[in-house]
Structure formats: C-alpha cells, structure tokens
Design a protein around this motif. Structure first.
Motif, short mmCIF file in Angstrom:
data_model
loop_
_atom_site.label_atom_id
_atom_site.label_comp_id
_atom_site.label_asym_id
_atom_site.label_seq_id
_atom_site.Cartn_x
_atom_site.Cartn_y
_atom_site.Cartn_z
N LYS A 279 -78.84 10.72 -31.79
CA LYS A 279 -77.97 10.13 -31.02
C LYS A 279 -76.70 9.94 -31.26
O LYS A 279 -75.62 9.66 -30.44
N LYS A 280 -76.38 10.16 -32.69
CA LYS A 280 -75.07 10.08 -33.00
C LYS A 280 -73.90 11.20 -32.45
O LYS A 280 -72.91 10.88 -32.03
N PHE A 281 -74.67 12.24 -32.23
CA PHE A 281 -73.76 13.50 -31.68
C PHE A 281 -73.83 13.09 -29.97
O PHE A 281 -72.97 13.48 -29.38
N GLU A 282 -74.82 12.59 -29.49
CA GLU A 282 -75.16 12.50 -27.98
C GLU A 282 -74.06 11.38 -27.67
O GLU A 282 -73.38 11.46 -26.48
N ARG A 283 -74.00 10.20 -28.30
CA ARG A 283 -73.29 9.03 -27.87
C ARG A 283 -71.92 8.86 -28.27
O ARG A 283 -71.03 7.52 -28.12
N THR A 284 -71.46 9.96 -29.23
CA THR A 284 -70.26 9.65 -29.72
C THR A 284 -69.16 10.80 -29.24
O THR A 284 -69.37 11.91 -29.18
N ARG B 264 -71.41 21.64 -34.55
CA ARG B 264 -70.99 22.80 -34.29
C ARG B 264 -72.16 23.63 -34.72
O ARG B 264 -72.45 24.70 -34.16
N ASN B 265 -73.00 23.51 -35.78
CA ASN B 265 -73.57 24.13 -36.40
C ASN B 265 -75.04 24.04 -35.88
O ASN B 265 -75.87 24.80 -36.08
N LEU B 266 -75.14 22.91 -35.02
CA LEU B 266 -76.59 22.74 -34.54
C LEU B 266 -76.65 23.00 -33.05
O LEU B 266 -77.60 23.39 -32.42
N SER B 267 -75.37 23.46 -32.34
CA SER B 267 -75.26 23.53 -30.93
C SER B 267 -75.77 25.14 -30.75
O SER B 267 -75.59 26.13 -31.38
N ILE B 268 -76.37 25.04 -29.46
CA ILE B 268 -76.72 26.16 -28.71
C ILE B 268 -76.03 26.83 -27.70
O ILE B 268 -75.52 25.92 -26.75
N ASP B 269 -75.75 28.04 -27.73
CA ASP B 269 -74.96 28.61 -26.74
C ASP B 269 -75.82 29.05 -25.39
O ASP B 269 -76.68 29.83 -25.62
N THR C 220 -64.93 14.42 -39.69
CA THR C 220 -65.07 16.08 -39.83
C THR C 220 -66.39 16.42 -40.15
O THR C 220 -66.63 17.71 -39.61
N GLU C 221 -67.11 15.86 -41.12
CA GLU C 221 -68.24 16.35 -41.60
C GLU C 221 -69.17 16.60 -40.28
O GLU C 221 -69.82 17.41 -40.18
N LEU C 222 -69.45 15.53 -39.49
CA LEU C 222 -70.38 15.35 -38.47
C LEU C 222 -69.74 16.45 -37.34
O LEU C 222 -70.70 16.97 -36.54
N GLN C 223 -68.65 16.78 -37.31
CA GLN C 223 -68.14 17.69 -36.19
C GLN C 223 -68.53 19.10 -36.53
O GLN C 223 -69.20 19.85 -35.77
N HIS C 224 -68.45 19.36 -37.79
CA HIS C 224 -68.90 20.66 -38.45
C HIS C 224 -70.66 20.88 -38.29
O HIS C 224 -71.04 21.81 -37.45
N VAL C 225 -71.36 19.72 -38.39
CA VAL C 225 -72.85 19.66 -38.47
C VAL C 225 -72.91 19.95 -36.85
O VAL C 225 -73.96 20.63 -36.47
N HIS D 16 -74.70 23.23 -26.12
CA HIS D 16 -75.51 22.01 -26.00
C HIS D 16 -76.36 21.85 -27.25
O HIS D 16 -77.00 22.58 -27.81
N ILE D 17 -76.47 20.30 -27.52
CA ILE D 17 -77.14 20.09 -28.72
C ILE D 17 -78.78 19.72 -28.21
O ILE D 17 -78.78 19.39 -27.45
N PRO D 18 -79.55 20.24 -29.14
CA PRO D 18 -80.99 20.20 -29.04
C PRO D 18 -81.43 18.49 -29.01
O PRO D 18 -80.77 17.69 -29.57
#
Length: 229
Positions: free
Chosen positions: A85-90, A104-109, A97-102, A116-118
């Motif tokens: 939810k941290k990615f969805e609601r922020t 991006r590494n979790l996002s699906i094309d 910066t750390e979570l921005q990288h994470v 989009h994030i799973p």
C-alpha cells in the motif's frame, strides 16, 4: 480497536505460545472481532453494517500482523519489508529514493497502458541493490484472493525484469483448504497454489497436507534464506 491493539494482543499470544503463536491467528482474530463489535456499537457506520466494517479491518489487521511477525527476522538477513500500500497510496515524489527504486523494480509493463504495480500486501527487497526478492499476499481464506495472486505471478514471471521475484501467499486458511481431513480431492484454491504460485504458508493449528509449495508458516524464513544463496 486499532491495528496497534491487535499487535499488542498478538504479543500476549506470543508470551503464551512462544514460537507457535502464529498457529493461533484465527483465534486471535475471533477475539479481536468481539472487541471490534463493541467499538462498532459505539460508533456505527452510516449503513450500520458491522460485517462490512469488520471485513476491511480484519484484512488490514492480518497484513499488519504478518508484517510485524516477519519484519525483524527479514531485517536480520540484511533485507527490508515494506507494505504494498505504500506504493499505491504515496505519490512517487513523496517516496524515498530507496522506495522509488523498489517501485520501479516491481513495476510490470502493460505496453501502451503503462507500468503498474502488482496487487501485493508485502514486498521483500534488498536495500543495497533495490532488488525485489519476493512479494506476499495475505487473506484469511484462500478463495478471497488466490486467483488474483496467481494472475500476478504469471504477469511477474512473463516480464524479464521481474521474473526472478517469488510470489507467495500467507493465510490462516479459515476455510481449511489445506486441512488433512478434507478427503483425497484437490480443491481449486490448492490447485492454483500448486500450479500458479511459488508457495503458500499456512498459519493454523490444524494439520495440513504439506508439499513443496504448501507449508506451515514457520518454514517461510528458511525458504527465504534459500533464495539468497
């Protein structure tokens, strides 16, 4: 009743049951529901529907409990755990910066429909490389979300930048889909776990039919360690 109260109650269970406290999550949630109902009577929702109010609270409480149980152990491995939810609601600019990288590494094309994030509840990642190791989804019963988790695992595995990520499901299994006393047949929920997920970890005091992919919750950390070798 808040999720912090739920965690405090879990700590009481841990004093009583030690390392096996995870087996009694369903009993804990039953106790929490009774307290939640008393609070609801004092402050009912506009529709006066306690079950609907409880359903949302219960899902969030279970997610918070799993986060609480695992966070320190995961940190001890040099990894971190963050709620999906941290990615969805922020907003992206408000993420570290750390979570921005994470993220991006979790996002699906999805091609022309963007990245989009799973839909996952917890994300395990390496804070040095920002590499996502595993994602976890949690529900009190498998049928609530298991097919959705299977879908996201397929999407994750079909994208080169995320195909290494393991997709797990954690549940108290309140419908007893993994119980040893359900006969010899394999239900739909278990079939999805065995074929379309990387594994499921069950928080129950009931005896379950274990396999390479279906195990009791206490085995999760050992399996996570194997992913780091």
């Amino acid at each position: 009743m808040t999720t912090k109260d739920v965690i405090n109650l879990y700590e009481e269970y841990r004093k009583r049951y030690g390392a096996e406290a995870y087996k009694y999550i369903s009993a804990l949630l039953i106790e929490v529901k009774a307290i939640h109902y008393q609070d609801f009577l004092k402050h009912p929702t506009p529709k006066n529907d306690h079950e609907q109010s409880w359903k949302g609270f219960k899902g969030n409480a279970l997610e918070r409990l799993i986060d609480h149980i695992l966070k320190e152990q995961i940190f001890a491995l040099g990894l971190k755990l963050v709620r999906g939810k941290k990615f969805e609601r922020t907003y992206p600019e408000n993420l570290t910066t750390e979570l921005q990288h994470v993220k991006r590494n979790l996002s699906i094309d999805f091609g022309k429909f963007g990245f989009h994030i799973p839909d996952v509840d917890l994300v395990v990642f390496n804070p040095t490389t920002f590499r996502v190791i595993a994602v976890l989804s949690s529900k009190s019963t498998l049928r609530e979300r298991i097919a959705q988790s299977g879908y996201w695992n397929i999407k994750i595995k079909n994208y080169n930048l995320t195909k290494h990520i393991k997709v797990f499901f954690v549940s108290p299994d309140e419908d007893n889909d993994f119980s040893n006393d359900k006969g010899t047949g394999v239900g739909k929920s278990r079939a999805i776990v065995e074929t379309d997920l990387d594994g499921a970890y069950v928080m129950t005091e009931q005896s379950i039919k274990e396999s390479e992919k279906v195990k009791t919750f206490d085995k999760f950390m050992d399996d996570l360690k194997k992913l780091l070798k």
